[in-house]
Scaffold this motif. Structure first.
Motif, short mmCIF file in Angstrom:
data_model
loop_
_atom_site.label_atom_id
_atom_site.label_comp_id
_atom_site.label_asym_id
_atom_site.label_seq_id
_atom_site.Cartn_x
_atom_site.Cartn_y
_atom_site.Cartn_z
N SER A 55 9.02 10.72 6.75
CA SER A 55 9.46 10.95 5.66
C SER A 55 7.98 11.28 4.63
CB SER A 55 9.41 9.10 5.59
OG SER A 55 8.63 8.39 4.68
N PRO A 56 8.22 11.33 3.50
CA PRO A 56 6.64 11.92 2.88
C PRO A 56 5.72 11.04 3.14
CG PRO A 56 8.48 13.07 2.35
CD PRO A 56 9.35 11.83 3.34
N LEU A 57 5.88 9.30 3.53
CA LEU A 57 5.14 8.68 3.17
C LEU A 57 4.03 8.71 4.27
CD1 LEU A 57 7.44 5.49 1.51
CD2 LEU A 57 5.05 7.10 0.38
N TRP A 58 4.16 9.41 6.03
CA TRP A 58 3.45 9.48 6.78
C TRP A 58 2.47 9.31 6.96
CZ3 TRP A 58 0.07 12.66 8.28
CH2 TRP A 58 0.06 14.22 7.94
N THR A 59 1.17 9.32 5.93
CA THR A 59 0.49 9.42 6.07
C THR A 59 -0.44 8.18 5.65
OG1 THR A 59 0.17 10.26 3.29
CG2 THR A 59 -0.47 11.61 4.78
N HIS A 60 0.73 7.42 5.61
CA HIS A 60 0.92 5.75 4.79
C HIS A 60 1.37 4.67 6.53
CE1 HIS A 60 -0.44 6.15 0.54
NE2 HIS A 60 0.69 7.06 0.68
N VAL A 99 0.65 -1.78 -0.11
CA VAL A 99 0.01 -0.11 0.41
C VAL A 99 0.83 1.07 0.26
CG1 VAL A 99 -2.38 0.88 0.89
CG2 VAL A 99 -1.83 -1.66 1.11
N GLY A 100 1.70 1.06 -1.01
CA GLY A 100 2.49 2.42 -1.08
C GLY A 100 4.19 2.69 -0.22
N VAL A 101 3.89 1.64 1.14
CA VAL A 101 5.38 1.77 1.95
C VAL A 101 5.88 0.56 1.51
CG1 VAL A 101 6.17 1.08 4.65
CG2 VAL A 101 3.81 2.45 3.70
N PRO A 102 7.33 1.09 1.44
CA PRO A 102 8.45 0.15 0.84
C PRO A 102 8.88 -0.36 1.96
CG PRO A 102 9.19 2.23 0.45
CD PRO A 102 8.12 2.84 1.75
N LEU A 103 8.52 -2.17 2.22
CA LEU A 103 9.27 -3.31 2.48
C LEU A 103 10.64 -3.87 3.66
CD1 LEU A 103 7.76 -6.46 0.88
CD2 LEU A 103 6.20 -4.49 2.86
N GLY A 104 11.70 -2.47 3.27
CA GLY A 104 12.43 -2.05 3.97
C GLY A 104 12.32 -0.46 4.97
N HIS A 105 11.19 0.24 4.82
CA HIS A 105 10.77 0.72 5.80
C HIS A 105 9.80 0.48 7.42
CE1 HIS A 105 12.09 3.56 3.19
NE2 HIS A 105 11.00 4.31 3.15
N SER A 106 10.41 0.54 8.88
CA SER A 106 10.61 0.89 9.59
C SER A 106 8.99 1.84 9.74
CB SER A 106 10.94 0.89 10.66
OG SER A 106 11.71 2.29 11.16
#
Length: 242
Positions: free
Chosen positions: A154-159, A140-147
């Motif tokens: 990151s800018p993906l905080w909404t996810h 769902v847009g979140v890289p599997l390497g991100h915790s």
């Protein structure tokens, strides 16, 4: 030292990475953006299925501890204040019942190398110097390497809700497992020596939730899948194993 650079370990990790890459490619037409995460689930289930014989041994050891618990409590009361006599009496009990006090530990130790390899596969950005392509996949847009921490920063905080949902599921599953363990391995109220470990056991399972929050998302998916498998596996084996 990076264990992925060791000859045998590196070969196994490369093989595992190749399997996941193949699974991801195979699942993509059906699962699309969920393919990489679904590949993690499939590999986790396959590994846990292979470890079922060890889980059976653990449940048998648990059953033996449950059966001997009243007698152990009686021995504690009888030899209160004399630790040496208590230990001799416990050893005699185990010998007469043909039960090993290490029976529950050995299967767990046997699983450790396999679990360590899977953990490395889902957390290392590189394996033997090569990029671990699994962690480049997304859920769902979140890289599997991100915790969770990395996502929030990151800018993906909404996810971040994706990781939070996984953590919420893990909390529910861990609590269900803890309650099942408490019911199956009830501590006698009059046994204060066993009460202290029981208090620790209430908190210890939730360490996995903290780990899932700080580990890469691939590892969080693995932990949640493994926890769900364990809950179902124990429920089935406790009914079937004699």
């Amino acid at each position: 030292m990076d264990i992925s650079t060791l000859p045998v370990v590196g070969a196994l990790l490369h093989a595992g990475a190749d399997v996941i890459a193949t699974l991801t490619t195979t699942l993509t037409p059906v699962a699309d953006g969920f393919a990489a995460a679904l590949a993690v689930v499939v590999v986790t289930v396959a590994v846990r299925a292979l470890l079922v014989p060890l889980a059976v041994l653990q449940v048998r050891a648990e059953r033996d501890r449950r059966r001997l618990a009243p007698e152990l409590a009686r021995l504690r009361r009888r030899h209160r204040g004399d630790r040496e006599r208590f230990q001799r009496a416990v050893q005699q009990l185990y010998t007469s019942e043909r039960v090993s006090p290490l029976a529950g530990c050995l299967p767990a130790l046997a699983q450790a190398p396999v679990v360590s390899l899977v953990y490395t596969l889902f957390t290392h950005a590189t394996i033997g110097g090569a990029t671990n392509t699994l962690l480049e996949g997304t859920l769902v847009g979140v890289p599997l390497g991100h915790s969770l921490v990395a996502v929030l920063a990151s800018p993906l905080w909404t996810h971040a809700w994706v990781v939070l949902v996984l953590l919420a599921v893990l909390v529910v599953v861990v609590e269900a497992g803890r309650r099942a363990d408490r019911h199956w391995n009830a501590v006698p109220e009059a046994d204060p020596l066993a009460a202290a470990p029981a208090r620790i056991a209430r908190v210890a399972p939730f360490v996995s939730v903290l780990f899932a929050a700080i580990a890469p998302l691939a590892a969080a998916v693995y932990v949640v899948t493994s926890a769900c498998w364990t809950l179902g596996e124990r429920a089935v084996l406790r009914r079937l194993v004699r």
